[in-house]
Design a protein around this motif. Structure first.
Motif, PDB file in Angstrom:
ATOM      1  N   ILE A  84       3.939  37.021  -3.142  1.00 23.59           N
ATOM      2  CA  ILE A  84       2.484  37.030  -3.020  1.00 23.59           C
ATOM      3  C   ILE A  84       1.825  36.969  -4.383  1.00 23.59           C
ATOM      4  CG2 ILE A  84       2.641  38.445  -0.921  1.00 23.59           C
ATOM      5  CD1 ILE A  84       1.494  40.785  -2.644  1.00 23.59           C
ATOM      6  N   PHE A  85       0.516  36.719  -4.364  1.00 25.93           N
ATOM      7  CA  PHE A  85      -0.368  36.951  -5.500  1.00 25.93           C
ATOM      8  C   PHE A  85      -1.326  38.072  -5.114  1.00 25.93           C
ATOM      9  CE2 PHE A  85       0.923  32.865  -7.155  1.00 25.93           C
ATOM     10  CZ  PHE A  85       0.721  32.985  -8.525  1.00 25.93           C
ATOM     11  N   ALA A  86      -1.694  38.895  -6.082  1.00 22.44           N
ATOM     12  CA  ALA A  86      -2.813  39.814  -5.918  1.00 22.44           C
ATOM     13  C   ALA A  86      -4.074  39.096  -6.389  1.00 22.44           C
ATOM     14  CB  ALA A  86      -2.582  41.083  -6.720  1.00 22.44           C
ATOM     15  N   CYS A  87      -5.233  39.548  -5.925  1.00 18.85           N
ATOM     16  CA  CYS A  87      -6.511  38.938  -6.310  1.00 18.85           C
ATOM     17  C   CYS A  87      -7.478  40.030  -6.724  1.00 18.85           C
ATOM     18  CB  CYS A  87      -7.100  38.139  -5.150  1.00 18.85           C
ATOM     19  SG  CYS A  87      -6.107  36.704  -4.667  1.00 18.85           S
ATOM     20  N   THR A  88      -8.102  39.855  -7.869  1.00 17.52           N
ATOM     21  CA  THR A  88      -9.039  40.854  -8.360  1.00 17.52           C
ATOM     22  C   THR A  88     -10.415  40.249  -8.589  1.00 17.52           C
ATOM     23  OG1 THR A  88      -9.463  42.524 -10.069  1.00 17.52           O
ATOM     24  CG2 THR A  88      -8.376  40.499 -10.779  1.00 17.52           C
ATOM     25  N   SER A  89     -11.447  41.055  -8.326  1.00 17.15           N
ATOM     26  CA  SER A  89     -12.827  40.619  -8.513  1.00 17.15           C
ATOM     27  C   SER A  89     -13.645  41.771  -9.068  1.00 17.15           C
ATOM     28  CB  SER A  89     -13.436  40.167  -7.184  1.00 17.15           C
ATOM     29  OG  SER A  89     -13.764  41.297  -6.394  1.00 17.15           O
ATOM     30  N   SER A  90     -14.861  41.441  -9.469  1.00 15.41           N
ATOM     31  CA  SER A  90     -15.822  42.469  -9.838  1.00 15.41           C
ATOM     32  C   SER A  90     -16.392  43.093  -8.565  1.00 15.41           C
ATOM     33  CB  SER A  90     -16.930  41.854 -10.688  1.00 15.41           C
ATOM     34  OG  SER A  90     -17.812  42.859 -11.151  1.00 15.41           O
ATOM     35  N   ILE A  91     -17.375  43.971  -8.724  1.00 18.77           N
ATOM     36  CA  ILE A  91     -17.983  44.604  -7.559  1.00 18.77           C
ATOM     37  C   ILE A  91     -19.057  43.692  -6.983  1.00 18.77           C
ATOM     38  CG2 ILE A  91     -17.548  46.830  -8.657  1.00 18.77           C
ATOM     39  CD1 ILE A  91     -20.549  47.207  -8.951  1.00 18.77           C
ATOM     40  N   GLY A  92     -19.650  44.106  -5.906  1.00 11.86           N
ATOM     41  CA  GLY A  92     -20.799  43.412  -5.333  1.00 11.86           C
ATOM     42  C   GLY A  92     -20.477  42.035  -4.799  1.00 11.86           C
ATOM     43  N   PRO A  93     -21.199  40.991  -5.243  1.00  7.33           N
ATOM     44  CA  PRO A  93     -20.991  39.650  -4.698  1.00  7.33           C
ATOM     45  C   PRO A  93     -19.566  39.146  -4.871  1.00  7.33           C
ATOM     46  CG  PRO A  93     -23.015  39.737  -5.977  1.00  7.33           C
ATOM     47  CD  PRO A  93     -22.308  41.041  -6.206  1.00  7.33           C
ATOM     48  N   GLY A  94     -18.959  39.449  -6.021  1.00  3.59           N
ATOM     49  CA  GLY A  94     -17.584  39.002  -6.253  1.00  3.59           C
ATOM     50  C   GLY A  94     -16.633  39.556  -5.218  1.00  3.59           C
ATOM     51  N   ALA A  95     -16.795  40.838  -4.914  1.00  2.00           N
ATOM     52  CA  ALA A  95     -15.946  41.457  -3.899  1.00  2.00           C
ATOM     53  C   ALA A  95     -16.231  40.866  -2.523  1.00  2.00           C
ATOM     54  CB  ALA A  95     -16.161  42.961  -3.883  1.00  2.00           C
ATOM     55  N   LEU A  96     -17.508  40.785  -2.169  1.00  2.00           N
ATOM     56  CA  LEU A  96     -17.865  40.306  -0.833  1.00  2.00           C
ATOM     57  C   LEU A  96     -17.436  38.860  -0.603  1.00  2.00           C
ATOM     58  CD1 LEU A  96     -21.366  41.946  -0.401  1.00  2.00           C
ATOM     59  CD2 LEU A  96     -19.335  42.402   0.968  1.00  2.00           C
ATOM     60  N   ASN A  97     -17.363  38.077  -1.667  1.00  3.48           N
ATOM     61  CA  ASN A  97     -16.884  36.705  -1.511  1.00  3.48           C
ATOM     62  C   ASN A  97     -15.461  36.651  -0.976  1.00  3.48           C
ATOM     63  OD1 ASN A  97     -19.206  35.459  -2.323  1.00  3.48           O
ATOM     64  ND2 ASN A  97     -18.527  35.043  -4.420  1.00  3.48           N
ATOM     65  N   MET A  98     -14.698  37.732  -1.128  1.00  2.37           N
ATOM     66  CA  MET A  98     -13.304  37.731  -0.685  1.00  2.37           C
ATOM     67  C   MET A  98     -13.141  38.137   0.779  1.00  2.37           C
ATOM     68  SD  MET A  98     -11.034  39.074  -3.936  1.00  2.37           S
ATOM     69  CE  MET A  98     -11.552  40.782  -3.902  1.00  2.37           C
ATOM     70  N   VAL A  99     -14.204  38.631   1.413  1.00  5.33           N
ATOM     71  CA  VAL A  99     -14.066  39.176   2.764  1.00  5.33           C
ATOM     72  C   VAL A  99     -13.628  38.109   3.761  1.00  5.33           C
ATOM     73  CG1 VAL A  99     -15.299  40.249   4.687  1.00  5.33           C
ATOM     74  CG2 VAL A  99     -15.671  41.086   2.365  1.00  5.33           C
ATOM     75  N   THR A 100     -14.231  36.932   3.716  1.00  6.59           N
ATOM     76  CA  THR A 100     -13.861  35.862   4.651  1.00  6.59           C
ATOM     77  C   THR A 100     -12.393  35.493   4.496  1.00  6.59           C
ATOM     78  OG1 THR A 100     -16.105  34.957   4.695  1.00  6.59           O
ATOM     79  CG2 THR A 100     -14.319  33.476   5.310  1.00  6.59           C
ATOM     80  N   ALA A 101     -11.963  35.378   3.258  1.00  2.00           N
ATOM     81  CA  ALA A 101     -10.565  35.023   3.016  1.00  2.00           C
ATOM     82  C   ALA A 101      -9.625  36.156   3.427  1.00  2.00           C
ATOM     83  CB  ALA A 101     -10.359  34.667   1.552  1.00  2.00           C
ATOM     84  N   ALA A 102     -10.083  37.402   3.279  1.00  2.00           N
ATOM     85  CA  ALA A 102      -9.271  38.532   3.732  1.00  2.00           C
ATOM     86  C   ALA A 102      -9.047  38.458   5.235  1.00  2.00           C
ATOM     87  CB  ALA A 102      -9.953  39.847   3.370  1.00  2.00           C
ATOM     88  N   ALA A 103     -10.105  38.134   5.972  1.00  2.00           N
ATOM     89  CA  ALA A 103      -9.964  37.987   7.418  1.00  2.00           C
ATOM     90  C   ALA A 103      -9.026  36.845   7.761  1.00  2.00           C
ATOM     91  CB  ALA A 103     -11.341  37.747   8.047  1.00  2.00           C
ATOM     92  N   THR A 104      -9.102  35.763   7.006  1.00  2.00           N
ATOM     93  CA  THR A 104      -8.210  34.626   7.243  1.00  2.00           C
ATOM     94  C   THR A 104      -6.750  35.036   7.099  1.00  2.00           C
ATOM     95  OG1 THR A 104      -9.919  33.122   6.409  1.00  2.00           O
ATOM     96  CG2 THR A 104      -7.674  32.272   6.520  1.00  2.00           C
ATOM     97  N   ALA A 105      -6.453  35.805   6.062  1.00  4.62           N
ATOM     98  CA  ALA A 105      -5.080  36.272   5.852  1.00  4.62           C
ATOM     99  C   ALA A 105      -4.638  37.217   6.962  1.00  4.62           C
ATOM    100  CB  ALA A 105      -4.971  36.963   4.497  1.00  4.62           C
TER     101      ALA A 105
END
Length: 621
Positions: A84-105
């Motif tokens: 796997i790869f881990a994925c890191t983001s900042s808080i707020g919009p950066g984090a929320l941008n990952m939610v759709t992809a998290a659901a996909t996984a």
């Protein structure tokens, strides 16, 4: 006990670098690296740790948080969930941008580790930039939405909590049944706090992904059920590929003369030209598979979660007396359709059931040449569609035929949403396992380009093609730039049909005249988007990003562009204008989408009546 003083972020990076998995005695480094976009919520924490002490972890700079998680998901999918790869983001919009992809996984049961920055645990700079302030619950942050789409979620508010949280995360990430997105929310101040961690926490740790055999009693029950059945149908789901059970599936089918239908995730489990492979099943299924599904007296589902597309909204299996045998490592999926559940590994389940049936002398009751005739008829239909000419331009199925005959059979194709998944499920002819990479658990628009990048990293010796509609491309194509940055070539085949034509077709098939789904200019006379098509030069756009690009409007031009793309050393895009509505549909399938019971349109009311009629012949649960 010896200790080492590290920040929480440094400790997390060192821990991840020491994780391995072992499957069938083969050991693999589990975390290849970290994909990230830095902001104030992670740059001085995880960012510093990766800069100064990344160890053996690679760092890949994402261009969009959702896109990089899609790439990580595709990487893990193509690697059979063993890296796997881990994925890191900042808080707020950066984090929320990952939610759709998290659901996909999570929906696809693919492991991905998400490390979003979070609000200050100390609350000293309260409210910090991009912090949500929820008056009724001040502990809520932009990371709480991940709870709904993660298989494990935790917030590390003290540096020593990392140890238990990291071990729990690895438990889920390496679980063959209950895996998906794992989210560790990391407050930006805690990332930088130091703690005396025990050295043993960073020792090499091997996670054994042992194959889980089904219970003997369950095998006996399933074999007893099957003995009296004459028209069995095997459905190969994604679990066949993840369990590396393609040979066991083939042996099982051949031993008992059972036809094999494939889900989107299971396609390529058998070569397309195997005598028992009747192709796709369900809403996007072949006529051969769907005819056999309607007549089956028992369905043997292997590694499938029985989505509504696989079951045609529970109408595919029409016999009142049909029964189900479910081989699945997930108890949730094994119990579906009130089936005889063989909860366990697909490879071991198929082997155990084959032994039980072989000892009983079982054989299916299909008449001589019945399966071959159905398969031959479908192959003829595929050839017709691949050769279809259209007076207005290039038909979508014709373009797919050219691509099929031109690219190397070892190439990997990646797709996710629109009308292309239906055509590919029905028509594409994979000759080798893992050459058909479809994200259809969530059917997430925008996965295609990012997914192709991830798949290409996982398969560096194969050509990887993203098949994407113009709608999906416009939604998310950012990791095209990352592929150029990393020197990882992908070829993007962009089907331009001027809009969200898949949904446009769905509208018109249920009483609508078509509304809001084509890329047209707004007309002042009507106030609606009914003007001319918007001319978008996708090839020029790709060139502006640094990719090579071609445009192909005829079969000959497409064939030439594909050959030229093979010679390119960098990511290449081929823009393919296709005639809207030239995709496939039908073939004894139905999909329940819900049609209004009341409407001023008589066509809509008529479609509602047809829906009610169809529901009457479908199973209620």
């Amino acid at each position: 006990m010896a200790t080492i003083r590290l920040t929480m972020a440094q400790a997390l990076v060192r821990f991840l670098d020491a994780q391995y998995v072992s499957v069938d005695g083969e050991e693999t480094k589990f975390v290849r690296g970290v994909m990230g976009i830095f902001g104030h919520g992670n740059v001085t924490g995880i960012g510093e740790a990766l800069e100064r002490s990344a160890g053996g972890l690679a760092y890949i700079q994402g261009k969009n948080e959702q896109g990089m998680v899609h790439a990580a998901t595709a990487y893990a999918k193509q690697r059979n969930r063993r890296q796997i790869f881990a994925c890191t983001s900042s808080i707020g919009p950066g984090a929320l941008n990952m939610v759709t992809a998290a659901a996909t996984a999570t929906v696809n049961r693919i492991p991905v580790l998400l490390l979003p920055g979070d609000n200050f645990a100390s609350r000293q700079p309260d409210p910090v930039l991009q912090q949500l302030e929820v008056p009724g619950d001040y502990t809520i942050s932009a990371n709480d939405p991940f709870k709904a789409v993660s298989k494990y979620w935790d917030r590390i508010v003290r540096p020593e909590q990392l140890m238990s949280a990291a071990l729990q995360a690895m438990r889920v990430l390496t679980d063959p049944a209950e895996t998906g997105a794992v989210t560790l929310a990391l407050p930006q101040d805690v990332q930088a706090e130091a703690y005396d961690y025990p050295e043993e926490f960073f020792a090499k740790r091997i996670h054994y992904i042992d194959r889980r055999p089904p219970a003997k009693e369950a095998v006996s029950r399933a074999a007893e059920l099957l003995k009296g059945k004459k028209r069995p149908l095997l459905i190969a789901g994604g679990g066949v590929l993840y369990a590396s059970a393609v040979q066991e599936l083939r042996t099982f089918a051949e031993s008992f003369g059972i036809p094999v239908a494939e889900t989107q995730a299971g396609k390529s489990s058998l070569p397309w030209n195997h005598p028992l492979n009747v192709g796709a099943v369900g809403v996007t299924g072949t006529l051969a598979a769907n005819v056999l599904a309607k007549e089956a007296d028992v369905v043997i589902g292997v590694g499938t979660r029985y989505s509504d597309f696989t079951t045609s909204s529970k109408s595919a299996f029409a016999r009142p007396d049909v029964q189900f045998v479910n081989i699945n490592v997930s108890a949730l999926d094994a119990a579906k359709w009130s089936g005889a559940a063989l909860t366990g590994d697909a490879k071991l389940g198929l082997t155990a059931l084959a032994e039980a049936l072989g000892g009983a002398g079982y054989r299916s009751g299909y008449e001589e040449d019945e399966i071959a005739n159905l398969k031959r008829q479908w192959d003829d239909e595929v050839e017709r569609l691949f050769s279809l000419e259209h007076e207005e331009g290039l038909a979508q199925t014709r373009a797919l035929g050219v691509i099929q005959e031109t690219i190397d059979p070892s190439s990997v194709i990646v797709c996710a949403a629109g009308s292309l998944p239906g055509d590919l499920h029905r028509l594409w002819r994979p000759a080798q396992p893992k050459t058909y990479h479809m994200e259809y658990g969530f059917s997430c628009m925008g996965y295609e380009v990012s997914g192709a990048f991830g798949a290409a990293m996982a398969e560096p010796d194969r050509e990887v093609y993203a098949l994407v509609g113009d709608g999906s491309y416009l939604m998310l194509h950012s990791e095209l730039v990352t592929s150029l940055q990393e020197g990882v070539k992908i070829t993007i085949l962009l089907f331009d049909n001027h809009g969200f034509q898949c949904i446009h077709n769905l509208q018109r098939g249920h009483g609508s005249d078509g509304f809001g789904n084509e890329f047209r200019y707004r007309e002042s006379a009507t106030g609606r988007l009914t003007g001319a098509y918007m001319p978008i030069d996708f090839a020029a756009h790709a060139r502006s990003l640094g990719a090579k690009a071609y445009k192909a409007s005829t079969p000959a031009e497409l064939r030439q562009a594909l050959e030229q793309a093979k010679q390119e050393a960098v990511t290449t895009l081929i823009e393919i204008p296709v005639v809207p509505g030239t995709n496939t549909s039908g073939y004894e399938s139905w999909w329940n989408v819900g049609v209004p019971e009341v409407s001023v349109s008589g066509n809509v009311v008529k479609a509602h009546e047809e829906m009610k009629r169809r529901i009457q012949s479908a199973r209620p649960y």
